[in-house]
Design a protein around this motif. Structure first.
Motif, PDB file in Angstrom:
ATOM      1  N   ARG A 159       3.718  39.875 -13.340  1.00  0.00           N
ATOM      2  CA  ARG A 159       2.607  38.532 -12.420  1.00  0.00           C
ATOM      3  C   ARG A 159       1.748  39.003 -12.660  1.00  0.00           C
ATOM      4  NH1 ARG A 159       4.583  42.484  -7.220  1.00  0.00           N
ATOM      5  NH2 ARG A 159       4.000  43.663  -8.938  1.00  0.00           N
ATOM      6  N   LEU A 160       1.084  40.344 -13.398  1.00  0.00           N
ATOM      7  CA  LEU A 160      -0.731  39.928 -13.987  1.00  0.00           C
ATOM      8  C   LEU A 160      -0.986  38.150 -14.719  1.00  0.00           C
ATOM      9  CD1 LEU A 160      -1.372  43.739 -13.920  1.00  0.00           C
ATOM     10  CD2 LEU A 160      -1.961  41.635 -12.293  1.00  0.00           C
ATOM     11  N   PHE A 161       0.349  38.899 -15.637  1.00  0.00           N
ATOM     12  CA  PHE A 161       0.356  37.950 -17.050  1.00  0.00           C
ATOM     13  C   PHE A 161       0.545  36.392 -16.600  1.00  0.00           C
ATOM     14  CE2 PHE A 161       0.531  42.124 -19.224  1.00  0.00           C
ATOM     15  CZ  PHE A 161      -0.412  41.864 -20.237  1.00  0.00           C
ATOM     16  N   ALA A 162       1.664  36.395 -15.593  1.00  0.00           N
ATOM     17  CA  ALA A 162       1.386  34.857 -15.020  1.00  0.00           C
ATOM     18  C   ALA A 162       0.485  34.336 -14.256  1.00  0.00           C
ATOM     19  CB  ALA A 162       2.767  35.201 -13.877  1.00  0.00           C
ATOM     20  N   ALA A 163       0.555  35.033 -13.740  1.00  0.00           N
ATOM     21  CA  ALA A 163      -1.548  34.588 -12.895  1.00  0.00           C
ATOM     22  C   ALA A 163      -2.972  34.437 -13.673  1.00  0.00           C
ATOM     23  CB  ALA A 163      -1.567  35.862 -11.679  1.00  0.00           C
ATOM     24  N   VAL A 164      -3.112  35.201 -14.653  1.00  0.00           N
ATOM     25  CA  VAL A 164      -3.669  34.770 -15.669  1.00  0.00           C
ATOM     26  C   VAL A 164      -3.278  33.503 -16.587  1.00  0.00           C
ATOM     27  CG1 VAL A 164      -4.730  34.792 -17.877  1.00  0.00           C
ATOM     28  CG2 VAL A 164      -4.829  36.553 -15.983  1.00  0.00           C
ATOM     29  N   ALA A 165      -2.002  33.339 -16.268  1.00  0.00           N
ATOM     30  CA  ALA A 165      -1.976  32.383 -17.046  1.00  0.00           C
ATOM     31  C   ALA A 165      -1.842  30.304 -16.094  1.00  0.00           C
ATOM     32  CB  ALA A 165      -0.283  31.651 -17.182  1.00  0.00           C
ATOM     33  N   GLY A 166      -1.639  30.726 -14.965  1.00  0.00           N
ATOM     34  CA  GLY A 166      -1.355  29.332 -13.961  1.00  0.00           C
ATOM     35  C   GLY A 166      -2.960  29.959 -13.943  1.00  0.00           C
ATOM     36  N   ALA A 167      -3.388  30.328 -13.452  1.00  0.00           N
ATOM     37  CA  ALA A 167      -5.000  30.023 -13.044  1.00  0.00           C
ATOM     38  C   ALA A 167      -5.376  29.405 -14.596  1.00  0.00           C
ATOM     39  CB  ALA A 167      -5.574  31.617 -12.754  1.00  0.00           C
ATOM     40  N   ALA A 168      -5.328  30.108 -15.470  1.00  0.00           N
ATOM     41  CA  ALA A 168      -5.910  29.107 -16.739  1.00  0.00           C
ATOM     42  C   ALA A 168      -5.911  27.532 -16.696  1.00  0.00           C
ATOM     43  CB  ALA A 168      -5.993  29.387 -18.190  1.00  0.00           C
TER      44      ALA A 168
ATOM     45  N   SER B 254       3.829  26.640 -15.541  1.00  0.00           N
ATOM     46  CA  SER B 254       2.445  27.712 -16.723  1.00  0.00           C
ATOM     47  C   SER B 254       3.246  29.394 -16.069  1.00  0.00           C
ATOM     48  CB  SER B 254       1.817  26.856 -16.909  1.00  0.00           C
ATOM     49  OG  SER B 254       0.367  27.007 -15.507  1.00  0.00           O
ATOM     50  N   GLY B 255       2.224  29.256 -14.946  1.00  0.00           N
ATOM     51  CA  GLY B 255       3.063  30.684 -14.793  1.00  0.00           C
ATOM     52  C   GLY B 255       4.196  31.138 -14.882  1.00  0.00           C
TER      53      GLY B 255
END
Length: 115
Positions: free
Chosen positions: A74-83, A101-102
């Protein structure tokens, strides 16, 4: 029916009436109504506040506790989605691309690696 059932039924009916009245309030008036400027300004922030209140606990917590490891998909998906969102902002389809993307990051990490 026992005493508790009447209270439950009364609460349900009462909440239904309150909901009906508050939602139909704007239709009952013949004049157009506009909220004051301070209310309009505050309502601009309501969607982001509601989204934060729903999404952040889902990303940062598990069963009421903060996650204890960085190995959480979830952390990596949230960072990817935000980016994605901040890089593509203003170019249409930003929200759909953020979700896609997330999920493209989340699913392989969660299903493939078991994070």
């Amino acid at each position: 029916m026992n005493h508790t059932d009447f209270w439950t039924l009364g609460v349900i009916v009462g909440l239904g009436v309150v909901t009906l009245v508050t939602r139909s309030f704007f239709f009952l008036s013949n004049r157009p109504w506009h909220p004051p400027h301070w209310a309009q300004r505050g309502l601009q922030y309501a969607p982001i506040a509601a989204l934060s209140a729903v999404v952040l606990p889902e990303v940062l917590m598990t069963q009421g506790q903060l996650i204890g490891t960085w190995l959480d998909a979830r952390l990596f998906a949230a960072v990817a989605g935000a980016a994605y969102f901040f890089l593509r902002r203003g170019q249409g389809q930003a929200v759909l691309g953020t979700i896609v993307s997330g999920m493209l990051v989340y699913l392989p990490l969660h299903i493939g690696l078991g994070w």
